[in-house]
Design an enzyme around this catalytic site. Structure first.
Site, PDB file in Angstrom:
ATOM      1  N   HIS A 222       0.789  -1.237   0.000  1.00  0.00           N
ATOM      2  CA  HIS A 222       0.000   0.000   0.000  1.00  0.00           C
ATOM      3  C   HIS A 222       0.819   1.283   0.000  1.00  0.00           C
ATOM      4  O   HIS A 222       0.259   2.361  -0.156  1.00  0.00           O
ATOM      5  CB  HIS A 222      -0.961   0.028   1.191  1.00  0.00           C
TER       6      HIS A 222
HETATM    7  C1  UD1 Z   1      -2.007   6.178   5.154  1.00  0.00           C
HETATM    8  C2  UD1 Z   1      -0.726   6.676   5.809  1.00  0.00           C
HETATM    9  C3  UD1 Z   1       0.307   5.567   5.820  1.00  0.00           C
HETATM   10  C4  UD1 Z   1      -0.248   4.310   6.446  1.00  0.00           C
HETATM   11  C5  UD1 Z   1      -1.558   3.939   5.785  1.00  0.00           C
HETATM   12  C6  UD1 Z   1      -2.161   2.790   6.527  1.00  0.00           C
HETATM   13  C7  UD1 Z   1      -0.253   9.067   5.480  1.00  0.00           C
HETATM   14  C8  UD1 Z   1       0.562  10.056   4.739  1.00  0.00           C
HETATM   15  N1  UD1 Z   1      -0.156   7.805   5.069  1.00  0.00           N
HETATM   16  O1  UD1 Z   1      -1.701   5.890   3.800  1.00  0.00           O
HETATM   17  O2  UD1 Z   1       1.424   5.988   6.576  1.00  0.00           O
HETATM   18  O3  UD1 Z   1       0.682   3.281   6.296  1.00  0.00           O
HETATM   19  O4  UD1 Z   1      -2.464   5.033   5.840  1.00  0.00           O
HETATM   20  O5  UD1 Z   1      -3.102   2.106   5.809  1.00  0.00           O
HETATM   21  O6  UD1 Z   1      -0.949   9.424   6.403  1.00  0.00           O
HETATM   22  N2  UD1 Z   1      -8.979   5.315   0.535  1.00  0.00           N
HETATM   23  C9  UD1 Z   1     -10.220   4.759   0.398  1.00  0.00           C
HETATM   24  N3  UD1 Z   1     -10.919   4.479   1.531  1.00  0.00           N
HETATM   25  C10 UD1 Z   1     -10.464   4.731   2.777  1.00  0.00           C
HETATM   26  C11 UD1 Z   1      -9.196   5.315   2.900  1.00  0.00           C
HETATM   27  C12 UD1 Z   1      -8.466   5.600   1.765  1.00  0.00           C
HETATM   28  O7  UD1 Z   1     -10.687   4.504  -0.717  1.00  0.00           O
HETATM   29  O8  UD1 Z   1     -11.163   4.443   3.764  1.00  0.00           O
HETATM   30  C13 UD1 Z   1      -8.191   5.575  -0.700  1.00  0.00           C
HETATM   31  C14 UD1 Z   1      -8.407   6.978  -1.274  1.00  0.00           C
HETATM   32  O9  UD1 Z   1      -8.361   6.866  -2.662  1.00  0.00           O
HETATM   33  C15 UD1 Z   1      -7.194   7.725  -0.773  1.00  0.00           C
HETATM   34  C16 UD1 Z   1      -6.121   6.641  -0.776  1.00  0.00           C
HETATM   35  O10 UD1 Z   1      -6.803   5.463  -0.392  1.00  0.00           O
HETATM   36  O11 UD1 Z   1      -6.861   8.813  -1.603  1.00  0.00           O
HETATM   37  C17 UD1 Z   1      -4.982   6.913   0.176  1.00  0.00           C
HETATM   38  O12 UD1 Z   1      -5.457   7.162   1.500  1.00  0.00           O
HETATM   39  P1  UD1 Z   1      -4.587   8.050   2.523  1.00  0.00           P
HETATM   40  O13 UD1 Z   1      -5.213   8.008   3.849  1.00  0.00           O
HETATM   41  O14 UD1 Z   1      -4.316   9.390   1.934  1.00  0.00           O
HETATM   42  O15 UD1 Z   1      -3.199   7.328   2.545  1.00  0.00           O
HETATM   43  P2  UD1 Z   1      -2.840   5.798   2.725  1.00  0.00           P
HETATM   44  O16 UD1 Z   1      -2.169   5.330   1.483  1.00  0.00           O
HETATM   45  O17 UD1 Z   1      -4.007   5.063   3.230  1.00  0.00           O
HETATM   46  N1  UDP Z   2      -4.318  -4.960   8.682  1.00  0.00           N
HETATM   47  C1  UDP Z   2      -5.605  -5.450   8.770  1.00  0.00           C
HETATM   48  N2  UDP Z   2      -6.247  -5.815   7.617  1.00  0.00           N
HETATM   49  C2  UDP Z   2      -5.656  -5.730   6.394  1.00  0.00           C
HETATM   50  C3  UDP Z   2      -4.318  -5.234   6.318  1.00  0.00           C
HETATM   51  C4  UDP Z   2      -3.686  -4.842   7.479  1.00  0.00           C
HETATM   52  O1  UDP Z   2      -6.166  -5.552   9.863  1.00  0.00           O
HETATM   53  O2  UDP Z   2      -6.300  -6.077   5.384  1.00  0.00           O
HETATM   54  C5  UDP Z   2      -3.635  -4.535   9.912  1.00  0.00           C
HETATM   55  C6  UDP Z   2      -2.310  -5.194  10.172  1.00  0.00           C
HETATM   56  O3  UDP Z   2      -2.501  -6.422  10.847  1.00  0.00           O
HETATM   57  C7  UDP Z   2      -1.590  -4.163  11.007  1.00  0.00           C
HETATM   58  C8  UDP Z   2      -2.103  -2.848  10.453  1.00  0.00           C
HETATM   59  O4  UDP Z   2      -3.316  -3.150   9.773  1.00  0.00           O
HETATM   60  O5  UDP Z   2      -1.948  -4.236  12.364  1.00  0.00           O
HETATM   61  C9  UDP Z   2      -1.105  -2.294   9.492  1.00  0.00           C
HETATM   62  O6  UDP Z   2      -1.682  -1.271   8.763  1.00  0.00           O
HETATM   63  P1  UDP Z   2      -1.145  -0.822   7.348  1.00  0.00           P
HETATM   64  O7  UDP Z   2      -0.393  -1.916   6.689  1.00  0.00           O
HETATM   65  O8  UDP Z   2      -2.294  -0.247   6.640  1.00  0.00           O
HETATM   66  O9  UDP Z   2      -0.195   0.414   7.720  1.00  0.00           O
HETATM   67  P2  UDP Z   2       1.302   0.557   8.267  1.00  0.00           P
HETATM   68  O10 UDP Z   2       1.496  -0.338   9.424  1.00  0.00           O
HETATM   69  O11 UDP Z   2       2.213   0.268   7.131  1.00  0.00           O
HETATM   70  O12 UDP Z   2       1.364   2.006   8.612  1.00  0.00           O
END
Ligand code: UD1
Ligand code: UDP
Length: 385
Positions: A222
């Site tokens: 991701h």
């Molecule tokens: C964010 C965090 C990242 C973390 C990740 C965990 C920042 C800069 N990044 O990244 O550090 O590892 O969350 O998962 O804060 N979207 C949906 N539905 C949702 C949420 C997001 O469709 O409920 C889609 C949208 O298109 C959005 C994209 O995901 O633009 C990215 O979401 P965003 O929260 O900006 O960043 P993440 O990649 O999720």
């Molecule tokens: N996780 C989850 N379901 C998923 C993917 C991840 O519950 O489909 C959990 C995972 O076990 C961990 C956390 O989400 O506890 C990690 O989140 P993510 O990978 O989105 O972000 P990061 O840790 O890289 O910031």
């Protein structure tokens, strides 16, 4: 009787909702009457399978305040959060702000609180990738430098802070100019141990996907660095197909919404079709934490660019191929449980083959004693507003 310490917890993205479960539980049980918690959800993540599922499964109380900020460019998203958090802090109802990790929600909480002179407690402080191309690296550095308490999950995190000039010997009460660095252990170790048994009882994901324990690969992708770059996302999904072709193991991919969207835009049409139609790749929506634990425990190998998933693989004694050039969790690489393969098809294949052949070295506990949440609460209780 002394007034309870009033904590405003700011969460918003999936990993921090999960992290919050540990301290929230400790506050409501062991520290009831001494600490009260108000939960503010920024709305950074909003799909039910990225947010609500964790409240339901992990027994986290409903958010008291929901900002509903949603997705957006970094500046827009962070600015809206700062505005909402600042409004809440102006009520004067909170003695301190509790923040997790390194997302935009973390940064917003740190900036809003520090400017209003509300002390910040940062859980998962001190982590560094030393790669400022990552938005998370910017967020964690800025948050650490706005914090009054820095709760470090590992000794490496403590050492990183020392190198940045933080004093490790706390003298006098904590303040933003005299922060306390605390080696608390990792709240995710607390959570993973606490919920592993529940996952065993409640998760049926292996059966529903037709997986054998020890007979599949779990993968998550991701990071924007991987998903938003056509060359990298192509290499990663080609590598996933290769893994199945070479080892005959199913690959389970709970897809982050960002990845699902970017696959449709950036993968070459042929590859996109091959990935979606392969009987060896299970592309599934994001799963709940109990299902995720079941998948991590059942997998023979984990392939991921997630920070949290790397570590959980370690907790459950599974090898991990990291789809990044570096990691904040350097202990995993040093111990041989993780290999950095970046988005390089050849390195991913080689690292996976080696782990599938040789297994994983021992993974002794190095993330605390499973009571990090209590350690955080005890330290905060020393504070007198
Ligand atoms: C964010 C965090 C990242 C973390 C990740 C965990 C920042 C800069 N990044 O990244 O550090 O590892 O969350 O998962 O804060 N979207 C949906 N539905 C949702 C949420 C997001 O469709 O409920 C889609 C949208 O298109 C959005 C994209 O995901 O633009 C990215 O979401 P965003 O929260 O900006 O960043 P993440 O990649 O999720
Ligand atoms: N996780 C989850 N379901 C998923 C993917 C991840 O519950 O489909 C959990 C995972 O076990 C961990 C956390 O989400 O506890 C990690 O989140 P993510 O990978 O989105 O972000 P990061 O840790 O890289 O910031």
């Amino acid at each position: 009787m002394e007034q309870p310490l009033r904590v405003l917890t700011v969460i918003g993205a999936r990993p921090q909702i999960i992290k919050a479960a540990a301290i929230s539980h400790a506050v409501r049980t062991r520290f009831a009457g001494r600490i009260t918690e108000t939960l503010l959800h920024t709305g950074q993540h909003y799909d039910a399978n990225m947010s609500q599922v964790f409240f339901d499964e992990l027994g986290i109380p409903r958010a008291d305040i929901s900002l509903g900020v949603g997705s957006g460019a970094h500046g827009v998203q962070t600015a809206r959060m700062i505005e909402g958090i600042e409004n809440e802090l102006r009520s004067g109802n909170h003695d301190l702000v509790l923040l997790y990790g390194d997302t935009n929600s973390t940064l917003a909480g740190a900036v809003a609180a520090a400017k209003l002179h509300v002390p910040v407690a940062h859980v998962e402080a001190g982590l560094r990738s030393f790669n400022k191309d990552m938005p998370e690296e910017i967020n964690r550095i800025l948050c650490d430098h706005c914090s009054t308490w820095l709760f470090c999950p590992t000794q490496t995190a403590v050492d990183n802070l020392r190198r940045e000039g933080f004093a490790l010997e706390a003298t006098g009460p904590a303040s933003i100019d005299r922060p306390h660095v605390v080696a608390s252990g990792d709240v995710m170790y607390d959570n993973s141990m606490r919920f592993a048994e529940l996952a065993e009882q409640r998760s049926s994901i292996l059966d529903s996907l037709g997986l054998q324990p020890g007979g599949f690969i779990l993968a998550t992708v991701h990071r924007d660095h991987n998903t938003d770059d056509p060359v990298r996302i192509t290499a990663i999904f080609t590598a996933m197909l290769d893994l199945h072709a070479h080892h005959g193991l199913p690959v389970v991919l709970p897809l982050h919404p960002r990845t699902r969207k970017m696959m449709a835009t950036l993968l070459p049409a042929e590859l996109d079709k091959a990935v979606r139609s392969s009987s060896g790749l299970h592309l599934v929506p994001p799963v709940g934490f109990l299902d995720m634990i079941a998948l991590e425990r059942g997998a023979q190998l984990v392939v991921t660019d997630s920070g949290g998933v790397q570590k959980e693989a370690y907790f459950f004694g599974k090898p991990v191929v990291v789809l990044r050039p570096e990691t904040e969790w350097v202990e995993l690489v040093e111990r041989g449980q993780a290999v950095l393969a970046d988005a390089d098809q050849g390195r991913i294949a080689a690292a996976a083959a080696a782990f599938l052949r040789d297994g994983v070295p021992e993974c002794p506990p190095i993330f605390g004693d499973g009571h990090a949440a209590e350690a955080v609460c005890m330290e905060l209780l020393r504070f007198r507003p």
